[in-house]
Design a protein around this motif. Structure first.
Motif, PDB file in Angstrom:
ATOM      1  N   UNK A 147       0.978  -1.188  -0.101  1.00 22.20           N
ATOM      2  CA  UNK A 147       0.011   0.226  -0.006  1.00 22.20           C
ATOM      3  C   UNK A 147       0.689   1.109  -0.029  1.00 22.20           C
ATOM      4  N   UNK A 148       1.915   1.347   0.715  1.00 23.86           N
ATOM      5  CA  UNK A 148       2.789   2.399   0.849  1.00 23.86           C
ATOM      6  C   UNK A 148       3.466   2.583  -0.623  1.00 23.86           C
ATOM      7  N   UNK A 149       4.049   1.679  -1.174  1.00 24.82           N
ATOM      8  CA  UNK A 149       4.678   1.554  -2.346  1.00 24.82           C
ATOM      9  C   UNK A 149       3.573   2.282  -3.584  1.00 24.82           C
ATOM     10  N   UNK A 154       1.775   6.870  -6.741  1.00 20.44           N
ATOM     11  CA  UNK A 154       0.586   7.685  -6.981  1.00 20.44           C
ATOM     12  C   UNK A 154       1.063   9.233  -6.843  1.00 20.44           C
ATOM     13  N   UNK A 155       1.683   9.325  -5.580  1.00 17.44           N
ATOM     14  CA  UNK A 155       1.930  10.799  -5.321  1.00 17.44           C
ATOM     15  C   UNK A 155       3.241  11.528  -6.370  1.00 17.44           C
ATOM     16  N   UNK A 156       4.222  10.341  -6.573  1.00 16.77           N
ATOM     17  CA  UNK A 156       5.354  10.653  -7.563  1.00 16.77           C
ATOM     18  C   UNK A 156       4.680  11.122  -8.907  1.00 16.77           C
ATOM     19  N   UNK A 158       1.597  12.168  -9.781  1.00 14.84           N
ATOM     20  CA  UNK A 158       0.942  13.411  -9.553  1.00 14.84           C
ATOM     21  C   UNK A 158       2.030  14.493  -9.841  1.00 14.84           C
ATOM     22  N   UNK A 159       3.043  14.098  -8.962  1.00 18.83           N
ATOM     23  CA  UNK A 159       4.035  15.385  -8.972  1.00 18.83           C
ATOM     24  C   UNK A 159       4.761  15.589 -10.532  1.00 18.83           C
ATOM     25  N   UNK A 160       5.127  14.362 -11.082  1.00 20.45           N
ATOM     26  CA  UNK A 160       5.600  14.354 -12.621  1.00 20.45           C
ATOM     27  C   UNK A 160       4.482  14.980 -13.325  1.00 20.45           C
ATOM     28  N   UNK A 161       3.246  14.739 -13.178  1.00 19.34           N
ATOM     29  CA  UNK A 161       2.450  15.461 -14.170  1.00 19.34           C
ATOM     30  C   UNK A 161       2.294  16.924 -13.927  1.00 19.34           C
ATOM     31  N   UNK A 162       2.342  17.193 -12.869  1.00 18.87           N
ATOM     32  CA  UNK A 162       2.446  18.510 -12.429  1.00 18.87           C
ATOM     33  C   UNK A 162       3.509  19.378 -13.038  1.00 18.87           C
TER      34      UNK A 162
END
Length: 176
Positions: A147-149, A154-156, A158-162
């Motif tokens: 779950x952590x991975x 997912x967070x990474x 979102x950051x790459x898309x941003x």
């Protein structure tokens, strides 16, 4: 390992080691109690795993169960693969309980009460074993790590898309 685990695991395992030694010594006597359970479960096990050499002799099954209790009990007591050992003990406790404590077949009220106490003692021990089977010793388990991975990925993403949108806006601004 915490002090509570250092004390609790050998306490939980002690019944299996002592019971396994007793079962090895008295395998012939215990086989009579195990026979009805063996008659029902051996064909099911043979059908489920046809290539496995599953013994049909009740004495052999009692001895096999006893060795399993001793080995897994010692592993749990010493902290060697405690999750696996407790899971093996929990699984082996099912036929042991069904063979040894069939209180519903007793007609004498005193014997029935005694067998009922032992039956529910084994059910309680199974609960403890199931808890020990999921105890990660304070370390993250595989499910938490997965779950952590996934959350980190997912967070990474979102950051790459941003960052990509920002870079695209900058590139567009430079072109115009």
């Amino acid at each position: 390992m915490t002090v509570s685990r250092l004390i609790a695991r050998p306490m939980l395992a002690s019944m299996f080691v002592v019971g396994g030694i007793n079962a090895l010594k008295n395998a012939d006597a215990l086989a009579a109690k195990a026979q009805p359970v063996a008659d029902r479960f051996v064909p099911v096990a043979q059908k489920a795993v046809p290539q496995a050499p599953i013994p049909t002799n009740a004495v052999t099954l009692v001895r096999l169960n006893a060795v399993t209790h001793i080995a897994a009990g010692l592993a749990l007591a010493t902290g060697r693969a405690p999750r696996l050992a407790s899971t093996v003990l929990a699984a082996s406790l099912v036929p042991t309980t069904l063979a040894g404590h069939r209180f519903w077949e007793e007609s004498d009220p005193a014997a029935k009460g005694n067998q009922q106490v032992h039956f529910f003692k084994n059910v309680s021990m199974m609960g403890g074993l199931l808890l020990a089977g999921v105890d990660t010793d304070g370390k993250p388990g595989l499910a938490w790590r997965a779950r952590r991975a996934a959350s980190d990925a997912k967070r990474e993403a979102r950051q790459l898309a941003k960052d990509a949108r920002r870079e695209a806006r900058l590139a567009k601004a430079q072109l115009t």
